[in-house]
Design a protein around this motif. Structure first.
Motif, PDB file in Angstrom:
ATOM      1  N   GLN A  61      28.698   6.415   3.145  1.00  0.00           N
ATOM      2  CA  GLN A  61      30.133   6.366   3.413  1.00  0.00           C
ATOM      3  C   GLN A  61      30.868   5.570   2.333  1.00  0.00           C
ATOM      4  O   GLN A  61      31.945   5.951   1.899  1.00  0.00           O
ATOM      5  N   GLU A  62      30.220   4.498   1.902  1.00  0.00           N
ATOM      6  CA  GLU A  62      30.804   3.680   0.834  1.00  0.00           C
ATOM      7  C   GLU A  62      30.927   4.519  -0.446  1.00  0.00           C
ATOM      8  O   GLU A  62      31.945   4.472  -1.138  1.00  0.00           O
ATOM      9  N   ILE A  63      29.905   5.300  -0.730  1.00  0.00           N
ATOM     10  CA  ILE A  63      29.943   6.169  -1.911  1.00  0.00           C
ATOM     11  C   ILE A  63      31.074   7.179  -1.783  1.00  0.00           C
ATOM     12  O   ILE A  63      31.874   7.370  -2.704  1.00  0.00           O
ATOM     13  N   ALA A  64      31.163   7.790  -0.620  1.00  0.00           N
ATOM     14  CA  ALA A  64      32.200   8.793  -0.390  1.00  0.00           C
ATOM     15  C   ALA A  64      33.587   8.178  -0.492  1.00  0.00           C
ATOM     16  O   ALA A  64      34.507   8.751  -1.084  1.00  0.00           O
ATOM     17  N   GLU A  70      34.507   5.582  -2.157  1.00  0.00           N
ATOM     18  CA  GLU A  70      34.855   5.241  -3.530  1.00  0.00           C
ATOM     19  C   GLU A  70      35.184   6.482  -4.351  1.00  0.00           C
ATOM     20  O   GLU A  70      36.045   6.439  -5.219  1.00  0.00           O
ATOM     21  N   GLN A  71      34.499   7.568  -4.047  1.00  0.00           N
ATOM     22  CA  GLN A  71      34.840   8.816  -4.734  1.00  0.00           C
ATOM     23  C   GLN A  71      36.257   9.207  -4.387  1.00  0.00           C
ATOM     24  O   GLN A  71      37.026   9.669  -5.229  1.00  0.00           O
ATOM     25  N   MET A  74      38.632   7.199  -3.608  1.00  0.00           N
ATOM     26  CA  MET A  74      39.509   6.278  -4.335  1.00  0.00           C
ATOM     27  C   MET A  74      39.626   6.712  -5.792  1.00  0.00           C
ATOM     28  O   MET A  74      40.707   6.629  -6.381  1.00  0.00           O
ATOM     29  N   MET A  75      38.527   7.193  -6.355  1.00  0.00           N
ATOM     30  CA  MET A  75      38.559   7.682  -7.730  1.00  0.00           C
ATOM     31  C   MET A  75      39.545   8.839  -7.866  1.00  0.00           C
ATOM     32  O   MET A  75      40.267   8.931  -8.861  1.00  0.00           O
ATOM     33  N   LEU A  76      39.591   9.681  -6.856  1.00  0.00           N
ATOM     34  CA  LEU A  76      40.539  10.793  -6.873  1.00  0.00           C
ATOM     35  C   LEU A  76      41.957  10.274  -6.952  1.00  0.00           C
ATOM     36  O   LEU A  76      42.775  10.749  -7.745  1.00  0.00           O
ATOM     37  N   LEU A  85      42.981   7.420  -8.032  1.00  0.00           N
ATOM     38  CA  LEU A  85      43.248   6.758  -9.305  1.00  0.00           C
ATOM     39  C   LEU A  85      43.350   7.738 -10.456  1.00  0.00           C
ATOM     40  O   LEU A  85      44.111   7.532 -11.394  1.00  0.00           O
ATOM     41  N   ALA A  86      42.576   8.818 -10.382  1.00  0.00           N
ATOM     42  CA  ALA A  86      42.508   9.731 -11.524  1.00  0.00           C
ATOM     43  C   ALA A  86      43.730  10.629 -11.617  1.00  0.00           C
ATOM     44  O   ALA A  86      44.168  10.982 -12.704  1.00  0.00           O
TER      45      ALA A  86
END
Lengths: 243, 243
Positions: free
Chosen positions: B136-139, B141-142, B144-146, B148-149
């Motif tokens: 879930q933490e990985i998901a 953060e992904q 969040m990357m979206l 930010l990107a």
DNA sequence: TGGAACTATTGATCTGGATCAATGTTCTAC
DNA sequence: GTAGAACATTGATCCAGATCAATAGTTCCA
């Protein structure tokens, strides 16, 4: 020393060397792994929304993962090298949260998660390795968040190239000369930049003799120059953080 | 219906309800958990570089995690609510990769990782929960990357508020009225925006009656308007992705 | 081998958000 | 309470990077 046309890992899924498992553990793990036929460029290994059942270890070639974002546009969430694991973000949802697509000819090992979970109860080192991999994935993404949150186009591309460089080195390839498997538009998508900006920035770095670019081939001429980039294109006091 | 002054979870570290463990499992887990005295605002729970030994479950209050980036500046990597786990990114490095700091009065449970690992060999459900949390933490953060990107200041702030809203709801609080525990400057730092832009964007969203802002208190007036934001401040066809 | 589609580069222009500056507001400690 | 510090808002200006546009180079397949 030429850059490889495509990256290939050696050994059993690249896991034996990277997971540091005993022979017994490797044998047991080997028993549950399925090797699938290679995927061609553009083919997907799993798709967003598919039921989650396995994680995949990249054996050879590069993979990109994408999600479809709010506007129906594709957004790249990561690039994966041989030895790296795909699908770790799907566990809790029972579905893959994104699509994994081959960027070139790719082979993978499928590892059914239920069996891996069972096995990891018995094999402490396997369990620890699995958790470490997940931890590393978390750390890696946080690192990527830093890049995305803070930096100019130059810093973003600099960090991106350095990250690639490190991963090529880890695989035993040259860390100063390698091939950008992905398209410029993929790089832009991943870094939150327009393609044009990617192109211009690569050109700028080349003019400054930090890198040399010939199509997809990149040579890092001045790794310090790349490392110490800051938003003004000047040298900053400390290196850009990695891993 | 007032927004809470600070968020508090109930139960044993908030784990019992969220981890769905059996009573036996909870008892065994309880045996290894240390409850530490509360941390005051600004105090750190662990620091970047400290030897990794435990993960921490937030019991009450909000925590921010930061890393020191290339330029020696502090960069926020996440905000953590009660029930969430801190330190999951330190496993593979044997050290904490960032600093966790209390944003208000915070209490946490310390869970020594070595013991958790041992225990997870015997308790399949605990093992699965732990892996799910990491997944879930990985998901997350992904996701969040979206943000930010890809997105404009409005989209970033919109997504940010929606993420907070979801997490408050999950904790049983109002998802339309809550308190921004962190400073504006923290929000800007996290989202890659200047403080001034955070301020202006909040004002703009308020003028459009999407939200109401009074200091740290935020009320979401038009959740659809917030959800369907796109970079033009127009309505987009699909909601901004969450979780 | 040709040409259609895809990919990359380069140029010109425009704009959202950074930066600089000033003021207003809210905390905190004494 | 009040002073000072920390935090937040608002205004003015400027620039990096987006966008629009044109061209050049690649890839692929019929």
């Amino acid at each position: 020393m030429n850059a490889p046309m495509s990256i290939q890992s050696c050994g059993n899924c690249g896991l034996s060397s990277m997971w540091a498992l005993t022979q017994l553990e490797m044998n047991r793990l080997g028993g549950i792994i399925k090797k699938s036929s290679p995927y061609q460029r553009g083919e997907s290994i799993f798709r967003q929304g598919d039921a989650f059942s396995s994680i995949y270890a990249v054996r050879a070639g590069m993979v990109k993962t994408t999600v479809v974002n709010a506007n129906g546009a594709e957004q790249i969430t990561g690039f994966y090298f041989p030895g790296e694991l795909l699908g770790l973000n799907g566990l809790h949802e029972k579905a893959y949260l994104g699509t994994a697509m081959a960027l070139e000819t790719v082979s993978v090992c499928e590892i059914p998660f239920a069996k891996l979970d069972e096995l990891s109860a018995m094999l402490p080192e396997l369990r620890r390795q699995l958790m470490c991999r997940m931890s590393q994935e978390i750390a890696d993404e946080q690192n990527m968040m830093l890049v995305l949150a803070k930096t100019s186009a130059e810093e973003k591309l600099g960090s991106f190239l350095l990250r690639l460089s490190h991963r090529f080195k880890r695989l035993g390839f040259s860390d100063t000369q390698f091939r950008l498997t992905m398209l410029r538009v993929d790089i832009g998508n991943y870094l939150g930049l327009a393609v044009e900006t990617v192109s211009r920035t690569l050109t700028k770095l080349q003019q400054r003799s930090v890198i040399k670019v010939e199509g997809k081939e990149v040579t890092i001429l001045d790794i310090a120059g790349l490392t110490f980039l800051n938003s003004n294109g000047e040298q900053s006091a400390k290196p850009i953080a990695l891993d």
